[in-house]
Design an enzyme around this catalytic site. Structure first.
Site, PDB file in Angstrom:
ATOM      1  CG  HIS A   1      -0.682  -0.149   2.608  1.00 46.19           C
ATOM      2  ND1 HIS A   1      -0.270   1.247   3.209  1.00 46.19           N
ATOM      3  CD2 HIS A   1      -0.276  -1.126   3.185  1.00 46.19           C
ATOM      4  CE1 HIS A   1       0.081   0.802   4.523  1.00 46.19           C
ATOM      5  NE2 HIS A   1       0.121  -0.594   4.430  1.00 46.19           N
TER       6      HIS A   1
ATOM      7  CG  ASP B   1       2.382  -0.032   7.788  1.00 46.52           C
ATOM      8  OD1 ASP B   1       2.097  -0.524   6.705  1.00 46.52           O
ATOM      9  OD2 ASP B   1       1.707   0.184   8.646  1.00 46.52           O
TER      10      ASP B   1
ATOM     11  CG  HIS C   1       0.438   2.369  12.470  1.00 46.59           C
ATOM     12  ND1 HIS C   1      -0.560   1.668  12.690  1.00 46.59           N
ATOM     13  CD2 HIS C   1       0.648   1.903  11.175  1.00 46.59           C
ATOM     14  CE1 HIS C   1      -1.173   0.939  11.851  1.00 46.59           C
ATOM     15  NE2 HIS C   1      -0.229   1.136  10.865  1.00 46.59           N
TER      16      HIS C   1
ATOM     17  CD  GLU D   1      -3.473  -1.500   5.364  1.00 43.29           C
ATOM     18  OE1 GLU D   1      -3.734  -2.391   6.100  1.00 43.29           O
ATOM     19  OE2 GLU D   1      -2.871  -0.521   5.801  1.00 43.29           O
ATOM     20  CD  GLU D   2      -1.603   2.023   7.611  1.00 46.46           C
ATOM     21  OE1 GLU D   2      -2.268   1.382   8.407  1.00 46.46           O
ATOM     22  OE2 GLU D   2      -0.488   1.634   7.401  1.00 46.46           O
TER      23      GLU D   2
ATOM     24  CG  ASP E   1       0.908  -3.905   4.890  1.00 45.58           C
ATOM     25  OD1 ASP E   1       1.676  -3.225   5.305  1.00 45.58           O
ATOM     26  OD2 ASP E   1      -0.258  -3.972   5.060  1.00 45.58           O
TER      27      ASP E   1
HETATM   28 ZN   LIG Z   1       0.504  -1.704   6.378  1.00 44.12          ZN
END
Ligand SMILES: [Zn+2]
Length: 466
Positions: free
Chosen positions: A278, A290, A422, A324-325, A352
């Site tokens: 993503h 990520d 994140h 995606e998030e 991912d």
């Molecule tokens: Zn991800």
């Protein structure tokens, strides 16, 4: 004449000698490790563009950058697939502290993605610590009303696969504010999804479901170190007050895109193999693990296939999924269009899980398909890629699921992933060049095998497809 003969001596064996699978895989690895492009692309994505939250200007820069780079690979097709995405903006940095008598202790928080803001002057209330949504519900409205609910269940340290630990703890982040809002809480603070004790709060998605607007309450993540500190304080003084302030905002949906590059199959062009990750990331850090890693590895799969002169029988697409998030809109849109265009997707691989040393792959498929895949496992032994197990794949390719398709996920070593996931420290320097390249090589090798041999379930009429 002599020089022609010498030239023939060197060229002829190469022309007529069909390379074995293990030789081709070795060439794939050699090129990824000594002449790869994934780290170069990641450098640009991370350091020149930066964080790429859906709906942001940076997300659109990443769309145009990856499209341009795919165009340089001389593929058969490169295009943008339009998709509407949510736009949530964090706003000013959050502030938080707890008050114990006269002492104020500052703590590190960050708003969860999709959360509402606090009132302009912030929220202050007494805190109630819980370890689960079940415990929250058992306490009931009387105990929760007007409190700040502190969800403090740690990730289970005993799982070797840390995604399992994550899966066991993330429910409180995702649904905590919705459930506490129903019981009249003022706000929610959630322990960060991190096995390490450190000062970095981890954002991530949350939902209000269909909760009426007047019951929605702000929610934020607190770093693991501060979660421990707050918990310790509450044990000493259960009248500890908590204050936090955030001014994030949800805007109307905006136009964005999945970016797709394709090498069209020479024999079975309507059999599609997808490799992807993503393109969006959270807004803190630059999303290198990520999922910048998955993006550049997927691009590298196509680059290596072209470079090595492999002519796929089936159509191979690299898909840079958007959103995606906080919405999965890109994955849903891709599957919707695949169905609408009657494209027969036989295999999809997602990276991912970070750009760490690849350990193997997980496969979401039936037993017949899995037994076929297992026959390739030995080819990966020289690269220490041993993990071939049934299991999940990736969020973005999930909507493609049907009875026929095999979904797969690259499985890198997961021990450090949740140190970065994140957070503000998911940055380029956290990615190791060789680990990233090993992942790209493993993915390319698997895609090469899937294309060459197909992946049909036993008993199915194979129509001489392979
Ligand atoms: Zn991800």
């Amino acid at each position: 004449m002599k020089s022609i003969l010498i030239a023939l001596f060197f060229i002829t064996p190469f022309c007529f000698y069909a390379q074995t699978d293990s030789e081709i895989i070795k060439t794939i690895y050699d090129n990824s490790l000594s002449n790869g492009n994934s780290y170069f692309w990641l450098d640009h994505l991370s350091n020149n563009i930066g964080s790429r939250l859906s709906g942001s200007e940076n997300a659109e820069k990443a769309v145009s950058y990856t499209k341009t780079e795919l165009e340089k690979l001389n593929l058969d097709k490169v295009w943008l697939q339009p998709v509407m995405v949510p736009k949530w903006v964090r706003g000013n940095p959050e502030t938080a502290y707890f008050i114990n008598g006269k002492d104020k202790t500052k703590v590190n928080i960050c708003a969860l993605g999709g959360s509402i803001a606090t009132p302009e002057k912030g929220i202050e209330a007494s805190v109630i610590e819980v370890s689960s949504i079940e415990q929250l519900k058992a306490l009931g409205r009387e105990k929760i009303l007007n409190k700040i609910v502190f969800f403090n269940r740690p990730m289970d340290e005993t799982f070797i696969n840390t995604f399992k630990s994550y899966g066991g703890a993330v429910g409180q982040r995702y649904a905590g504010a919705m459930e506490a809002g129903k019981l009249g809480a003022k706000g929610v603070i959630v322990r960060s999804m991190n096995l390490r004790i450190d000062s970095f709060p981890h954002t991530g998605s949350m939902t209000y479901g269909d909760l009426p607007i007047d019951q929605r309450i702000p929610s934020a993540a607190i770093s693991t170190k501060d979660a421990n500190l707050l918990s310790k304080n509450l044990k000493q003084n259960n009248n500890t007050q908590f204050y936090f302030k955030q001014n994030c905002k949800q805007y109307d949906d905006v136009q964005s895109y999945n970016v797709i590059g394709e090498i069209t199959g020479s024999e079975f062009p309507n059999e599609y193999i997808v490799v992807g990750g993503h393109l969006d990331s959270w807004d803190i850090g630059d999303g290198s693990h990520d999922d910048g890693a998955g993006i550049v590895q997927s691009m590298e799969v196509l680059r290596l296939i072209k470079l090595l002169g492999i002519k796929p029988k089936r159509t191979i697409r690299a898909v840079m999924f958007m959103n995606e998030e906080n919405g999965l809109r890109g994955g849903k849109k891709y599957a919707e269009m695949a169905k609408q265009n009657s494209e027969n997707h036989i295999f999809a691989l997602e990276s991912d899980s970070g750009g760490f040393t690849p350990r193997g792959f997980s496969f979401d498929c039936n037993d017949d398909q899995f037994n076929r895949i297992l026959k390739w496992k030995d080819l990966f032994n020289p690269y220490l890629v041993h993990y071939f197990e049934k299991g999940g794949s990736g969020a973005d390719i999930g909507p493609l699921k049907n009875d026929q398709i095999v979904l797969s996920g690259l499985r890198p070593d997961s021990q450090r992933y949740f140190d970065y996931h994140h957070t503000a420290i998911d940055t380029f320097d956290a990615v190791n060049k060789r680990e990233l390249e090993l992942g790209a090589a493993a993915m390319t090798s698997l895609i090469y095998l899937v294309d060459k041999y197909g992946i049909y379930s036993i008993g199915e009429n194979q129509l001489n497809k392979d």
